[in-house]
Write a protein that holds these residues in place. Structure first.
Motif, mmCIF file in Angstrom:
data_model
loop_
_atom_site.group_PDB
_atom_site.id
_atom_site.type_symbol
_atom_site.label_atom_id
_atom_site.label_comp_id
_atom_site.label_asym_id
_atom_site.label_seq_id
_atom_site.Cartn_x
_atom_site.Cartn_y
_atom_site.Cartn_z
ATOM 1 N N SER A 122 -6.872 4.321 -0.157
ATOM 2 C CA SER A 122 -7.827 3.259 -0.470
ATOM 3 C C SER A 122 -7.569 2.679 -1.851
ATOM 4 O O SER A 122 -7.611 1.452 -2.045
ATOM 5 C CB SER A 122 -9.254 3.797 -0.398
ATOM 6 N N ASN B 97 -11.206 -2.690 3.936
ATOM 7 C CA ASN B 97 -12.450 -1.989 4.269
ATOM 8 C C ASN B 97 -12.210 -0.940 5.350
ATOM 9 O O ASN B 97 -12.730 0.179 5.276
ATOM 10 C CB ASN B 97 -13.498 -2.994 4.724
ATOM 11 N N PHE C 202 -15.262 -11.584 1.782
ATOM 12 C CA PHE C 202 -15.408 -10.561 2.821
ATOM 13 C C PHE C 202 -16.420 -10.963 3.893
ATOM 14 O O PHE C 202 -16.207 -10.709 5.082
ATOM 15 C CB PHE C 202 -15.846 -9.232 2.193
ATOM 16 N N THR D 88 -9.118 -8.361 3.107
ATOM 17 C CA THR D 88 -10.353 -7.671 2.735
ATOM 18 C C THR D 88 -10.921 -6.849 3.891
ATOM 19 O O THR D 88 -11.454 -5.759 3.683
ATOM 20 C CB THR D 88 -11.408 -8.681 2.254
ATOM 21 N N HIS E 25 -12.619 3.286 5.368
ATOM 22 C CA HIS E 25 -13.622 3.911 6.237
ATOM 23 C C HIS E 25 -13.095 4.129 7.656
ATOM 24 O O HIS E 25 -13.864 4.186 8.602
ATOM 25 C CB HIS E 25 -14.888 3.053 6.302
#
Length: 290
Positions: free
Chosen positions: A257, A243, A224, A239, A247
Motif C-alpha cells: 500500500s 484503494n 476518488f 485511485t 483493502h
C-alpha cells in the motif's frame, strides 16, 4: 566626532547585527520544523514500502527495515500499471478541454459586456462551491438516463464540466489585466472578437494555461469520488486500484500500500517540481491590473 559617539555607533551596530542573527536563526528553525512536519509522512511511506510482511506493522512504524524488500514495489506496480495508463488517458484530455473552454468563457466574460454578463458569471462561480457529494445522486441519474457507460470517457465529461467554473475564474481574472489598448488595436486593424481571441489574446495566455492545466491535472488525478461512482476497478483510474490494493485482502498489506501510494503520487509530484515556479507566476500574473 567624539569618542562617546563612536562607541555608541559601534554598540548600536553590534546590537543590530545580533538581532539580525537571532531573527535569521528563528526563521531557519521554523523552516526546519515545518520541513520535518512535511517529510515525516514521506519517511513513513518510504521505509514501510521496503518492509516485509512481518515488519510492516504499525507498532514498528518508525524503525528502518531489517531487510530491505522490493517485493512490495513489484506487487504495487503489477496492480497499478494499467490503472496508471487509464489515469493519464483521463487527466490529459480533461485538463486540456476544460482549459480551452475556461479560456473562451473568461475572454467573453471579461471583454463582452452583454446584458446579464455578471449574472452568468455568478452562476458559473456557484459550481466552485458545490461539493462533489452534493451532485453525485443527480449525476448518477443523469448518466443512467442518458445511457453513458462506466469508464474513462464519462469521467472525462464529469471533470470537464466540474472544472469549468474554476478555469473560467482564473482566465477571466487574467484577461481583465490585459491592457485595453491591445484589444482596441486589434479592433482598429479590423479583427473581430474571434480573431482577437485567437491571434492576440491566446498567444499571451500561456501563464494562465499553465495554472489551469496543473490545477486540473492534480484535481483529476487525485479524484476518488467521481471515479467510485462513474467507473469500476476494471475501467477506472489509479485511485480506485490503490484503494483496492490497501483493502483487497483479509490482512492489510501495508508495504504494498505504501509503495503504491508513492507510485500513484509520483506524477503529480513531478509536475509540481518541474512547473511549480510557473504555477506561482501564473497565479500572480493576473493579480495586478494593467
Amino acid at each position: 566626532m567624539s569618542t562617546a559617539t563612536k562607541v555608541f555607533k559601534v554598540e548600536n551596530r553590534s546590537s543590530v547585527n545580533e538581532s539580525s542573527r537571532v531573527g535569521t536563526a528563528v526563521r531557519y528553525a521554523l523552516l526546519i520544523f515545518f520541513l520535518a512536519v512535511v517529510l515525516i509522512p514521506v519517511y513513513v511511506l518510504l521505509v514501510t514500502s521496503f518492509k516485509g510482511a512481518g515488519e510492516a506493522d504499525p507498532s514498528r512504524t518508525w524503525y528502518l527495515p531489517e531487510v530491505w524488500n522490493v517485493d512490495n514495489w513489484q506487487r504495487a506496480w503489477d496492480a497499478l500499471a494499467a490503472p496508471l495508463g487509464r489515469t493519464f488517458l483521463l487527466v490529459i484530455p480533461s485538463s486540456i478541454i476544460s482549459a480551452i473552454l475556461g479560456s473562451m468563457n473568461g475572454f467573453v466574460l471579461s471583454r463582452w459586456r452583454f446584458p446579464g454578463a455578471n449574472v452568468v458569471f455568478t452562476f458559473l462561480l456557484f459550481g466552485m462551491f458545490i461539493p462533489y457529494q452534493a451532485v453525485m445522486i443527480p449525476l448518477m441519474k443523469l448518466v443512467l438516463t442518458i445511457g453513458l457507460p462506466n469508464g474513462i470517457p464519462t469521467l472525462i465529461l464529469a471533470h470537464v464540466v466540474y472544472g469549468i467554473p474554476i478555469t473560467t475564474l482564473i482566465f477571466r481574472n487574467y484577461y481583465e489585466s490585459v491592457p485595453n489598448e491591445l484589444i482596441e488595436a486589434s479592433r482598429v486593424d479590423g479583427a473581430g472578437m474571434l480573431r482577437t481571441y485567437t491571434s492576440v489574446v491566446l498567444p499571451i495566455s500561456i501563464p494562465s494555461f499553465v495554472v489551469v492545466l496543473i490545477w486540473q491535472f492534480t484535481s483529476a488525478w487525485n479524484d476518488f469520488l467521481f471515479a467510485l461512482f462513474l467507473t469500476n476497478t476494471e475501467t477506472g483510474p489509479v485511485t480506485l486500484s490503490l484503494n483496492n490494493l490497501a483493502h483487497g485482502s483479509i490482512m492489510a498489506d501495508y508495504g504494498a500500500s505504501m509503495a503504491g501510494a508513492l507510485i500513484a503520487s509520483a506524477p503529480t509530484l513531478i509536475v509540481y517540481v518541474l512547473l511549480g515556479k510557473y504555477f506561482v507566476g501564473g497565479l500572480m500574473s493576473g493579480s495586478v491590473k494593467g
